[in-house]
Design a protein around this motif. Structure first.
Motif, PDB file in Angstrom:
ATOM      1  N   ILE A  36       0.842  -1.201   0.000  1.00 43.89           N
ATOM      2  CA  ILE A  36       0.000   0.000   0.000  1.00 43.89           C
ATOM      3  C   ILE A  36       0.877   1.253   0.000  1.00 43.89           C
ATOM      4  O   ILE A  36       0.587   2.222  -0.705  1.00 43.89           O
ATOM      5  CB  ILE A  36      -0.982  -0.004   1.195  1.00 43.89           C
ATOM      6  CG1 ILE A  36      -1.992  -1.137   1.048  1.00 43.89           C
ATOM      7  CG2 ILE A  36      -1.669   1.341   1.348  1.00 43.89           C
ATOM      8  CD1 ILE A  36      -2.829  -1.113  -0.211  1.00 43.89           C
ATOM      9  N   LYS A  37       1.958   1.253   0.746  1.00 40.17           N
ATOM     10  CA  LYS A  37       2.873   2.405   0.733  1.00 40.17           C
ATOM     11  C   LYS A  37       3.453   2.620  -0.658  1.00 40.17           C
ATOM     12  O   LYS A  37       3.582   3.759  -1.121  1.00 40.17           O
ATOM     13  CB  LYS A  37       3.996   2.229   1.767  1.00 40.17           C
ATOM     14  CG  LYS A  37       3.533   2.411   3.185  1.00 40.17           C
ATOM     15  CD  LYS A  37       2.994   3.809   3.369  1.00 40.17           C
ATOM     16  CE  LYS A  37       2.663   4.120   4.794  1.00 40.17           C
ATOM     17  NZ  LYS A  37       2.177   5.469   4.988  1.00 40.17           N
ATOM     18  N   PHE A  69      -6.358  -1.020   0.758  1.00 39.44           N
ATOM     19  CA  PHE A  69      -5.902   0.366   0.815  1.00 39.44           C
ATOM     20  C   PHE A  69      -6.712   1.130   1.856  1.00 39.44           C
ATOM     21  O   PHE A  69      -6.152   1.815   2.714  1.00 39.44           O
ATOM     22  CB  PHE A  69      -6.047   1.037  -0.558  1.00 39.44           C
ATOM     23  CG  PHE A  69      -5.369   2.370  -0.651  1.00 39.44           C
ATOM     24  CD1 PHE A  69      -4.098   2.476  -1.170  1.00 39.44           C
ATOM     25  CD2 PHE A  69      -6.006   3.532  -0.207  1.00 39.44           C
ATOM     26  CE1 PHE A  69      -3.467   3.709  -1.257  1.00 39.44           C
ATOM     27  CE2 PHE A  69      -5.383   4.763  -0.280  1.00 39.44           C
ATOM     28  CZ  PHE A  69      -4.109   4.853  -0.803  1.00 39.44           C
ATOM     29  N   HIS A  70      -8.014   0.997   1.818  1.00 36.60           N
ATOM     30  CA  HIS A  70      -8.888   1.711   2.755  1.00 36.60           C
ATOM     31  C   HIS A  70      -8.645   1.236   4.186  1.00 36.60           C
ATOM     32  O   HIS A  70      -8.648   2.041   5.128  1.00 36.60           O
ATOM     33  CB  HIS A  70     -10.349   1.537   2.371  1.00 36.60           C
ATOM     34  CG  HIS A  70     -11.243   2.505   3.070  1.00 36.60           C
ATOM     35  ND1 HIS A  70     -11.738   2.264   4.320  1.00 36.60           N
ATOM     36  CD2 HIS A  70     -11.694   3.725   2.696  1.00 36.60           C
ATOM     37  CE1 HIS A  70     -12.475   3.296   4.690  1.00 36.60           C
ATOM     38  NE2 HIS A  70     -12.466   4.208   3.725  1.00 36.60           N
ATOM     39  N   GLN A  71      -8.416  -0.042   4.360  1.00 37.94           N
ATOM     40  CA  GLN A  71      -8.171  -0.593   5.692  1.00 37.94           C
ATOM     41  C   GLN A  71      -6.918   0.022   6.320  1.00 37.94           C
ATOM     42  O   GLN A  71      -6.906   0.341   7.505  1.00 37.94           O
ATOM     43  CB  GLN A  71      -8.017  -2.112   5.604  1.00 37.94           C
ATOM     44  CG  GLN A  71      -7.785  -2.781   6.947  1.00 37.94           C
ATOM     45  CD  GLN A  71      -7.591  -4.272   6.793  1.00 37.94           C
ATOM     46  OE1 GLN A  71      -7.142  -4.756   5.757  1.00 37.94           O
ATOM     47  NE2 GLN A  71      -7.933  -5.003   7.832  1.00 37.94           N
ATOM     48  N   ILE A  72      -5.881   0.222   5.528  1.00 41.19           N
ATOM     49  CA  ILE A  72      -4.613   0.735   6.057  1.00 41.19           C
ATOM     50  C   ILE A  72      -4.573   2.255   6.064  1.00 41.19           C
ATOM     51  O   ILE A  72      -4.152   2.872   7.049  1.00 41.19           O
ATOM     52  CB  ILE A  72      -3.428   0.147   5.256  1.00 41.19           C
ATOM     53  CG1 ILE A  72      -3.327  -1.357   5.581  1.00 41.19           C
ATOM     54  CG2 ILE A  72      -2.119   0.865   5.583  1.00 41.19           C
ATOM     55  CD1 ILE A  72      -2.351  -2.121   4.748  1.00 41.19           C
ATOM     56  N   ILE A  75      -8.780   5.786   3.766  1.00 36.99           N
ATOM     57  CA  ILE A  75      -9.253   6.629   2.666  1.00 36.99           C
ATOM     58  C   ILE A  75      -9.186   5.780   1.397  1.00 36.99           C
ATOM     59  O   ILE A  75      -8.406   4.835   1.317  1.00 36.99           O
ATOM     60  CB  ILE A  75      -8.366   7.902   2.560  1.00 36.99           C
ATOM     61  CG1 ILE A  75      -8.971   8.940   1.652  1.00 36.99           C
ATOM     62  CG2 ILE A  75      -6.952   7.566   2.155  1.00 36.99           C
ATOM     63  CD1 ILE A  75      -8.246  10.280   1.693  1.00 36.99           C
ATOM     64  N   SER A  76      -9.990   6.094   0.411  1.00 35.70           N
ATOM     65  CA  SER A  76      -9.953   5.334  -0.838  1.00 35.70           C
ATOM     66  C   SER A  76      -8.730   5.742  -1.665  1.00 35.70           C
ATOM     67  O   SER A  76      -8.208   6.855  -1.510  1.00 35.70           O
ATOM     68  CB  SER A  76     -11.219   5.580  -1.647  1.00 35.70           C
ATOM     69  OG  SER A  76     -11.224   6.899  -2.156  1.00 35.70           O
ATOM     70  N   PRO A  77      -8.279   4.872  -2.569  1.00 35.44           N
ATOM     71  CA  PRO A  77      -7.160   5.228  -3.442  1.00 35.44           C
ATOM     72  C   PRO A  77      -7.436   6.479  -4.276  1.00 35.44           C
ATOM     73  O   PRO A  77      -6.555   7.339  -4.425  1.00 35.44           O
ATOM     74  CB  PRO A  77      -6.973   4.008  -4.329  1.00 35.44           C
ATOM     75  CG  PRO A  77      -7.587   2.887  -3.594  1.00 35.44           C
ATOM     76  CD  PRO A  77      -8.697   3.478  -2.786  1.00 35.44           C
ATOM     77  N   ASN A  84      -3.418  14.248  -2.761  1.00 31.86           N
ATOM     78  CA  ASN A  84      -1.955  14.285  -2.734  1.00 31.86           C
ATOM     79  C   ASN A  84      -1.313  14.595  -4.065  1.00 31.86           C
ATOM     80  O   ASN A  84      -0.163  14.252  -4.311  1.00 31.86           O
ATOM     81  CB  ASN A  84      -1.428  12.956  -2.192  1.00 31.86           C
ATOM     82  CG  ASN A  84      -1.746  12.796  -0.736  1.00 31.86           C
ATOM     83  OD1 ASN A  84      -1.103  13.405   0.109  1.00 31.86           O
ATOM     84  ND2 ASN A  84      -2.773  12.025  -0.428  1.00 31.86           N
ATOM     85  N   ARG A  85      -2.007  15.237  -4.917  1.00 40.02           N
ATOM     86  CA  ARG A  85      -1.435  15.631  -6.209  1.00 40.02           C
ATOM     87  C   ARG A  85      -0.993  17.055  -6.168  1.00 40.02           C
ATOM     88  O   ARG A  85      -1.458  17.902  -5.549  1.00 40.02           O
ATOM     89  CB  ARG A  85      -2.461  15.421  -7.321  1.00 40.02           C
ATOM     90  CG  ARG A  85      -2.537  13.972  -7.721  1.00 40.02           C
ATOM     91  CD  ARG A  85      -1.934  13.863  -9.036  1.00 40.02           C
ATOM     92  NE  ARG A  85      -1.524  12.537  -9.385  1.00 40.02           N
ATOM     93  CZ  ARG A  85      -1.631  12.082 -10.592  1.00 40.02           C
ATOM     94  NH1 ARG A  85      -2.183  12.769 -11.535  1.00 40.02           N
ATOM     95  NH2 ARG A  85      -1.149  10.922 -10.889  1.00 40.02           N
TER      96      ARG A  85
END
Length: 85
Positions: A36-37, A69-72, A75-77, A84-85
């Protein structure tokens, strides 16, 4: 896990216990965390689709990737990319 166990000549179950004992996390959680990172970097710095990123980071399907992704990240991808853009 199989590859690591063979490389270090440990039983898979024993290696899993060692990993958990030293980190308080399971092997699967740590593997997902680092995937995920990596996907965060891809979301931020590339124009790859979420499906492409899920494939590049080793997930079997975009849906599974999005759940992990949401679990960690909590937030959704797509929301992560937007923020973050």
């Amino acid at each position: 896990m199989d590859t690591l166990a063979q490389k270090f000549n440990y039983d898979k179950a024993y290696l899993g216990k060692l990993i958990f004992k030293s980190s308080d996390y399971s092997f699967n959680y740590l593997r997902n965390y680092y995937c995920i990172k990596k996907s965060c970097q891809l979301l931020q710095f590339t124009d790859h689709s979420i499906a492409e990123i899920s494939n590049l980071t080793g997930y079997s399907s975009p849906n599974h990737f999005e759940r992990c992704f949401h679990q960690i990240m909590k937030i959704s991808p797509s929301q992560y990319r937007k923020n973050n853009r």
